[in-house]
Design a protein around this motif. Structure first.
Motif, PDB file in Angstrom:
ATOM      1  N   LEU A 266       0.820  -1.204   0.000  1.00  0.00           N
ATOM      2  CA  LEU A 266       0.000   0.000   0.000  1.00  0.00           C
ATOM      3  C   LEU A 266       0.859   1.261   0.000  1.00  0.00           C
ATOM      4  O   LEU A 266       0.465   2.308  -0.510  1.00  0.00           O
ATOM      5  N   VAL A 267       2.058   1.156   0.578  1.00  0.00           N
ATOM      6  CA  VAL A 267       2.963   2.303   0.651  1.00  0.00           C
ATOM      7  C   VAL A 267       3.955   2.313  -0.508  1.00  0.00           C
ATOM      8  O   VAL A 267       4.184   3.360  -1.133  1.00  0.00           O
ATOM      9  N   MET A 268       4.503   1.148  -0.843  1.00  0.00           N
ATOM     10  CA  MET A 268       5.589   1.061  -1.811  1.00  0.00           C
ATOM     11  C   MET A 268       5.120   0.767  -3.232  1.00  0.00           C
ATOM     12  O   MET A 268       5.874   0.952  -4.178  1.00  0.00           O
ATOM     13  N   GLY A 269       3.879   0.267  -3.394  1.00  0.00           N
ATOM     14  CA  GLY A 269       3.422  -0.102  -4.726  1.00  0.00           C
ATOM     15  C   GLY A 269       3.678  -1.576  -5.006  1.00  0.00           C
ATOM     16  O   GLY A 269       4.169  -2.334  -4.163  1.00  0.00           O
ATOM     17  N   ASP A 270       3.360  -1.990  -6.224  1.00  0.00           N
ATOM     18  CA  ASP A 270       3.399  -3.409  -6.592  1.00  0.00           C
ATOM     19  C   ASP A 270       4.681  -3.827  -7.307  1.00  0.00           C
ATOM     20  O   ASP A 270       4.770  -4.963  -7.759  1.00  0.00           O
ATOM     21  N   ASN A 271       5.650  -2.938  -7.427  1.00  0.00           N
ATOM     22  CA  ASN A 271       6.908  -3.306  -8.059  1.00  0.00           C
ATOM     23  C   ASN A 271       7.732  -4.122  -7.075  1.00  0.00           C
ATOM     24  O   ASN A 271       8.245  -3.618  -6.083  1.00  0.00           O
ATOM     25  N   LEU A 272       7.858  -5.435  -7.352  1.00  0.00           N
ATOM     26  CA  LEU A 272       8.525  -6.319  -6.403  1.00  0.00           C
ATOM     27  C   LEU A 272       9.998  -5.986  -6.224  1.00  0.00           C
ATOM     28  O   LEU A 272      10.561  -6.216  -5.153  1.00  0.00           O
ATOM     29  N   ARG A 273      10.633  -5.476  -7.253  1.00  0.00           N
ATOM     30  CA  ARG A 273      12.038  -5.111  -7.128  1.00  0.00           C
ATOM     31  C   ARG A 273      12.233  -4.088  -6.013  1.00  0.00           C
ATOM     32  O   ARG A 273      13.229  -4.098  -5.302  1.00  0.00           O
ATOM     33  N   ARG A 274      11.260  -3.217  -5.858  1.00  0.00           N
ATOM     34  CA  ARG A 274      11.351  -2.171  -4.845  1.00  0.00           C
ATOM     35  C   ARG A 274      10.794  -2.618  -3.490  1.00  0.00           C
ATOM     36  O   ARG A 274      11.344  -2.271  -2.442  1.00  0.00           O
ATOM     37  N   SER A 275       9.721  -3.402  -3.508  1.00  0.00           N
ATOM     38  CA  SER A 275       9.020  -3.710  -2.262  1.00  0.00           C
ATOM     39  C   SER A 275       9.530  -4.952  -1.533  1.00  0.00           C
ATOM     40  O   SER A 275       9.365  -5.057  -0.321  1.00  0.00           O
ATOM     41  N   LEU A 276      10.155  -5.906  -2.237  1.00  0.00           N
ATOM     42  CA  LEU A 276      10.553  -7.158  -1.592  1.00  0.00           C
ATOM     43  C   LEU A 276      11.497  -6.957  -0.390  1.00  0.00           C
ATOM     44  O   LEU A 276      11.301  -7.596   0.650  1.00  0.00           O
ATOM     45  N   PRO A 277      12.531  -6.115  -0.489  1.00  0.00           N
ATOM     46  CA  PRO A 277      13.384  -5.929   0.707  1.00  0.00           C
ATOM     47  C   PRO A 277      12.612  -5.390   1.897  1.00  0.00           C
ATOM     48  O   PRO A 277      12.846  -5.807   3.041  1.00  0.00           O
ATOM     49  N   TRP A 278      11.670  -4.482   1.648  1.00  0.00           N
ATOM     50  CA  TRP A 278      10.874  -3.929   2.736  1.00  0.00           C
ATOM     51  C   TRP A 278       9.935  -4.981   3.322  1.00  0.00           C
ATOM     52  O   TRP A 278       9.720  -5.025   4.537  1.00  0.00           O
ATOM     53  N   ILE A 279       9.373  -5.819   2.457  1.00  0.00           N
ATOM     54  CA  ILE A 279       8.490  -6.878   2.943  1.00  0.00           C
ATOM     55  C   ILE A 279       9.267  -7.869   3.794  1.00  0.00           C
ATOM     56  O   ILE A 279       8.795  -8.336   4.836  1.00  0.00           O
ATOM     57  N   ALA A 280      10.486  -8.196   3.370  1.00  0.00           N
ATOM     58  CA  ALA A 280      11.316  -9.116   4.142  1.00  0.00           C
ATOM     59  C   ALA A 280      11.608  -8.556   5.532  1.00  0.00           C
ATOM     60  O   ALA A 280      11.467  -9.255   6.550  1.00  0.00           O
ATOM     61  N   LEU A 281      12.008  -7.295   5.605  1.00  0.00           N
ATOM     62  CA  LEU A 281      12.307  -6.680   6.906  1.00  0.00           C
ATOM     63  C   LEU A 281      11.047  -6.555   7.759  1.00  0.00           C
ATOM     64  O   LEU A 281      11.076  -6.811   8.974  1.00  0.00           O
ATOM     65  N   ALA A 282       9.935  -6.170   7.130  1.00  0.00           N
ATOM     66  CA  ALA A 282       8.689  -6.017   7.883  1.00  0.00           C
ATOM     67  C   ALA A 282       8.196  -7.359   8.408  1.00  0.00           C
ATOM     68  O   ALA A 282       7.703  -7.453   9.544  1.00  0.00           O
ATOM     69  N   GLY A 283       8.310  -8.411   7.597  1.00  0.00           N
ATOM     70  CA  GLY A 283       7.899  -9.733   8.057  1.00  0.00           C
ATOM     71  C   GLY A 283       8.727 -10.213   9.233  1.00  0.00           C
ATOM     72  O   GLY A 283       8.198 -10.752  10.213  1.00  0.00           O
ATOM     73  N   ALA A 284      10.045 -10.012   9.156  1.00  0.00           N
ATOM     74  CA  ALA A 284      10.917 -10.407  10.262  1.00  0.00           C
ATOM     75  C   ALA A 284      10.608  -9.598  11.519  1.00  0.00           C
ATOM     76  O   ALA A 284      10.555 -10.152  12.628  1.00  0.00           O
ATOM     77  N   ALA A 285      10.389  -8.288  11.364  1.00  0.00           N
ATOM     78  CA  ALA A 285      10.101  -7.446  12.522  1.00  0.00           C
ATOM     79  C   ALA A 285       8.757  -7.806  13.150  1.00  0.00           C
ATOM     80  O   ALA A 285       8.636  -7.874  14.385  1.00  0.00           O
ATOM     81  N   PHE A 286       7.753  -8.047  12.327  1.00  0.00           N
ATOM     82  CA  PHE A 286       6.434  -8.378  12.856  1.00  0.00           C
ATOM     83  C   PHE A 286       6.471  -9.686  13.647  1.00  0.00           C
ATOM     84  O   PHE A 286       5.934  -9.780  14.760  1.00  0.00           O
ATOM     85  N   LEU A 287       7.109 -10.706  13.089  1.00  0.00           N
ATOM     86  CA  LEU A 287       7.150 -11.993  13.783  1.00  0.00           C
ATOM     87  C   LEU A 287       7.995 -11.896  15.053  1.00  0.00           C
ATOM     88  O   LEU A 287       7.681 -12.543  16.066  1.00  0.00           O
ATOM     89  N   LEU A 288       9.036 -11.083  15.018  1.00  0.00           N
ATOM     90  CA  LEU A 288       9.852 -10.896  16.213  1.00  0.00           C
ATOM     91  C   LEU A 288       9.050 -10.211  17.322  1.00  0.00           C
ATOM     92  O   LEU A 288       9.133 -10.594  18.501  1.00  0.00           O
ATOM     93  N   LEU A 289       8.230  -9.220  16.962  1.00  0.00           N
ATOM     94  CA  LEU A 289       7.389  -8.551  17.954  1.00  0.00           C
ATOM     95  C   LEU A 289       6.338  -9.511  18.511  1.00  0.00           C
ATOM     96  O   LEU A 289       6.037  -9.484  19.716  1.00  0.00           O
ATOM     97  N   CYS A 290       5.768 -10.359  17.637  1.00  0.00           N
ATOM     98  CA  CYS A 290       4.806 -11.357  18.110  1.00  0.00           C
ATOM     99  C   CYS A 290       5.473 -12.339  19.076  1.00  0.00           C
ATOM    100  O   CYS A 290       4.871 -12.743  20.084  1.00  0.00           O
ATOM    101  N   ASP A 291       6.709 -12.719  18.780  1.00  0.00           N
ATOM    102  CA  ASP A 291       7.437 -13.636  19.646  1.00  0.00           C
ATOM    103  C   ASP A 291       7.700 -12.998  21.007  1.00  0.00           C
ATOM    104  O   ASP A 291       7.523 -13.635  22.063  1.00  0.00           O
ATOM    105  N   MET A 292       8.102 -11.754  21.014  1.00  0.00           N
ATOM    106  CA  MET A 292       8.358 -11.068  22.273  1.00  0.00           C
ATOM    107  C   MET A 292       7.065 -10.886  23.065  1.00  0.00           C
ATOM    108  O   MET A 292       7.044 -11.057  24.294  1.00  0.00           O
ATOM    109  N   ALA A 293       5.966 -10.561  22.369  1.00  0.00           N
ATOM    110  CA  ALA A 293       4.686 -10.401  23.061  1.00  0.00           C
ATOM    111  C   ALA A 293       4.229 -11.719  23.667  1.00  0.00           C
ATOM    112  O   ALA A 293       3.716 -11.759  24.795  1.00  0.00           O
TER     113      ALA A 293
END
Length: 329
Positions: A266-293
């Motif tokens: 929704l923020v970066m658009g549908d170009n995977l070349r641009r969004s994939l690194p952000w999705i990878a970091l966001a996925g890791a951060a989200f799961l890490l926060l869930c683990d800590m919670a």
């Protein structure tokens, strides 16, 4: 001349800042929810603290990061290739078919090594995704919300079959471990398969442009000279491998990709070349926060990460269905 305005950090600089913040968060998570491990004990070189850190806490944190990274990338690949923002491995039946493969492998070949179980689960995940594609292809009314609901129903049927077989052959406890994402049992020597999942997901970045074009439709991609079917098969193979690896190692984590991929796109658009690194970091951060919670909500007891992610993800999924703000372009 008027003074020039300060330049904003570019994409690479912003990614580096986010990656550094994630590294700090991961370092802090090593000591969350563990009464026997403190930074002071580690810095003092306490042998017991160092053994606990290297044998349990560090492998667990790495497993969380790798699982979040790979599942986020797998989810966005499915969404692009299916052209539907509500699709991911747990809403398309892919994870449930992988679980069925693991149950059958435990029944028919109980001595199969973990790599063999992963291959069996990958094969079943591919078959399940193909069945889902065939069912969706026969439906005339392909509303954005109908497609994932079909996947949830298909997954429910397959999950019921897995539960019946597990009950029949006394594998209920094992099935429970595969269907609920739980990192509490991760130790050194029991999580390394996730490095393979993370590597496969990162390799998808090399073909990001092809996946982006394939997501525009078969006619459009064919006119550009792209082998649409081969690209779709490659993308679904990545999804199946990642899903199987995570299911074998830590179990299913529902709705992770649904939140992460949609939020980033929704923020970066549908170009995977641009969004994939952000999705990878966001996925890791989200799961890490869930683990800590999960470690802090009911300390000293622990809530599985899959439960925390499922509660948050299901709420967002319902909100997306009701608001319908996320649509195909």
């Amino acid at each position: 001349m008027p003074p020039s305005s300060p330049r904003r950090p570019g994409g690479a600089a912003a990614l580096a800042v986010v990656a550094a913040a994630l590294l700090l968060l991961a370092s802090a998570s090593l000591f969350v929810g563990s009464a026997g491990l403190t930074p002071r004990a580690v810095l003092a070189g306490d042998p017991a603290a160092l053994r606990l850190l290297l044998a349990s806490r560090l492998p667990r944190t790495l497993a969380v990061l790798l699982a979040g990274l790979s599942l986020g990338i797998a989810a966005v690949l499915m969404q692009v290739l299916f052209r539907n923002r509500f699709v991911e491995p747990t809403t398309a039946g892919t994870a449930d078919f992988a679980g069925l493969g693991l149950v059958l492998a435990a029944i028919l070949a109980p001595g199969l090594p973990v790599w063999g179980k992963m291959l069996v689960a990958t094969g079943f995940a591919l078959v399940g995704t193909a069945i889902f594609l065939r069912i969706v292809g026969r439906i005339a009314w392909r509303d954005d919300a109908v497609v994932p609901l079909i996947g949830l129903m298909l997954g429910g049927v397959v999950g019921a079959a897995s539960a019946f077989l597990a009950y029949r052959f006394d594998l209920v406890q094992m099935l429970s471990a595969w269907t609920s994402g739980d990192f509490s049992g991760v130790l050194r020597g029991r999580y390394e398969l996730l490095w393979f999942a993370g590597g496969v997901a990162i390799l998808a970045y090399a073909a990001a442009d092809r996946f982006t074009v394939a997501g525009l439709g078969e006619n459009f991609s064919t006119n550009l000279g792209l082998d649409h079917r081969a690209t779709v098969r490659a993308g679904l193979a990545v999804v199946a491998l990642v899903t199987a690896s995570c299911t074998v190692t830590v179990g299913m984590v529902p709705f992770l990709g649904l939140m992460v991929a949609n939020g980033v796109c929704l923020v970066m658009g549908d170009n995977l070349r641009r969004s994939l690194p952000w999705i990878a970091l966001a996925g890791a951060a989200f799961l890490l926060l869930c683990d800590m919670a999960g470690r802090l909500v009911h300390f000293p007891y622990e809530i599985p990460v899959g439960t925390v992610a499922g509660v948050v993800g299901s709420g967002l999924f319902l909100q997306m269905l009701l608001s319908r703000r996320v649509r195909l372009g």
